[in-house]
Design a protein around this motif. Structure first.
Motif, mmCIF file in Angstrom:
data_model
loop_
_atom_site.group_PDB
_atom_site.id
_atom_site.type_symbol
_atom_site.label_atom_id
_atom_site.label_comp_id
_atom_site.label_asym_id
_atom_site.label_seq_id
_atom_site.Cartn_x
_atom_site.Cartn_y
_atom_site.Cartn_z
ATOM 1 N N ASN A 199 -18.201 13.109 30.902
ATOM 2 C CA ASN A 199 -18.992 11.913 31.180
ATOM 3 C C ASN A 199 -18.491 11.122 32.376
ATOM 4 O O ASN A 199 -17.301 11.111 32.691
ATOM 5 N N THR A 200 -19.445 10.445 33.015
ATOM 6 C CA THR A 200 -19.162 9.430 34.022
ATOM 7 C C THR A 200 -20.036 8.225 33.687
ATOM 8 O O THR A 200 -20.886 8.287 32.792
ATOM 9 N N THR A 201 -19.868 7.145 34.412
ATOM 10 C CA THR A 201 -20.727 5.978 34.205
ATOM 11 C C THR A 201 -22.147 6.242 34.687
ATOM 12 O O THR A 201 -23.057 5.474 34.389
ATOM 13 N N GLY A 227 -23.651 9.244 34.042
ATOM 14 C CA GLY A 227 -24.120 10.386 33.270
ATOM 15 C C GLY A 227 -23.153 11.553 33.354
ATOM 16 O O GLY A 227 -22.160 11.514 34.081
ATOM 17 N N PRO A 228 -23.429 12.615 32.599
ATOM 18 C CA PRO A 228 -22.518 13.766 32.557
ATOM 19 C C PRO A 228 -22.500 14.538 33.872
ATOM 20 O O PRO A 228 -23.473 14.547 34.619
ATOM 21 N N ARG A 229 -21.357 15.176 34.128
ATOM 22 C CA ARG A 229 -21.190 16.008 35.319
ATOM 23 C C ARG A 229 -20.555 17.337 34.918
ATOM 24 O O ARG A 229 -19.668 17.384 34.064
ATOM 25 N N LYS A 237 -26.091 14.914 40.341
ATOM 26 C CA LYS A 237 -26.469 15.097 38.938
ATOM 27 C C LYS A 237 -26.709 16.558 38.605
ATOM 28 O O LYS A 237 -26.413 17.016 37.508
ATOM 29 N N LYS A 260 -14.876 12.204 21.118
ATOM 30 C CA LYS A 260 -14.628 12.196 22.559
ATOM 31 C C LYS A 260 -13.789 13.418 22.936
ATOM 32 O O LYS A 260 -12.915 13.834 22.174
ATOM 33 N N THR A 269 -13.544 7.398 29.988
ATOM 34 C CA THR A 269 -14.997 7.214 29.989
ATOM 35 C C THR A 269 -15.623 7.777 31.255
ATOM 36 O O THR A 269 -16.700 8.365 31.223
ATOM 37 N N ASP A 270 -14.948 7.591 32.386
ATOM 38 C CA ASP A 270 -15.374 8.189 33.650
ATOM 39 C C ASP A 270 -14.199 8.992 34.194
ATOM 40 O O ASP A 270 -13.211 8.422 34.668
#
Length: 201
Positions: free
Chosen positions: A68-70, A72-74, A95, A130, A151-152
């Motif tokens: 995850n990133t702020t 969205g997922p990468r 993205k 997580k 989180t990111d």
């Protein structure tokens, strides 16, 4: 099957989606120049697969993951870089990941203080929903670590926890080390050159 006429010897390979909407490609890393490569699928069995360098540095082991990133997922590639003593993460700064555009590939070092990084697995070690990284280093005295994924992942802190340490190869010498790979959820740990296997709860 002729995969590639490229000279370096692959250390590890994985099949991943390198180009959106194109068939599976092969991801490989070589020890000749510590490169992470992708081998382009030509769509037939008689044409050599064309190698393209994604990054310099990865050598022993690379895994794919979605983190995850702020924004969205990468899609990510996490490298256990043994010879450069670095746990490093690579990602495409879009993205929709397209690993063929080198200008979009980013990286950051997660940790370069634990010695020769041997193995990495993405798992949820504490059942909090997580992802965590389960990592081994390998040498005369090896260890097993866990990292909390922030989180990111691009900018946050990967908090490290030492799970077990003191693994030693049965015989010392060039190329000898311990431990090997770790397999969650109940952690099965290969001792590699110490000749043992471990079960950690």
């Amino acid at each position: 099957l002729l995969i590639s006429t490229f000279d370096p010897v692959p250390f590890s390979t994985d099949t991943v989606q390198i180009v959106p909407d194109v068939g599976k490609q092969i991801l490989s890393n070589s020890r000749k120049d510590s490169e992470m490569l992708w081998l382009e699928n030509p769509g037939n069995y008689y044409t050599p697969w064309r190698p393209t360098v994604i990054a310099h540095g990865p050598d022993i082991f690379v895994i794919g993951a979605v983190l995850n990133t702020t924004e969205g997922p990468r899609d990510c590639l996490i490298a256990a870089q043994f010879f450069t003593s670095s746990l490093t993460i690579y990602w495409v700064d879009t993205k929709i990941a397209n690993w063929t555009d080198a200008s979009k590939i980013k990286s950051r070092v997660i940790d370069n203080s634990i010695g020769n990084v041997f193995d990495v697995t993405v798992t949820d070690l504490n059942n909090d929903g997580k992802p965590d990284l389960l990592v081994t280093n390998n040498g005369e005295i090896g260890s097993l670590y866990a990292y909390e994924v922030p989180t990111d992942f691009r900018s946050g802190d990967f908090k490290r926890h030492s799970i077990a340490t003191g693994f030693k190869p049965g015989k010392s010498g060039t190329g000898k080390g311990a431990p090997g790979a770790a397999m969650p959820p109940s952690i099965l740990l290969s001792g590699d050159d110490d000749g043992k296997a471990y079960y950690l709860e």
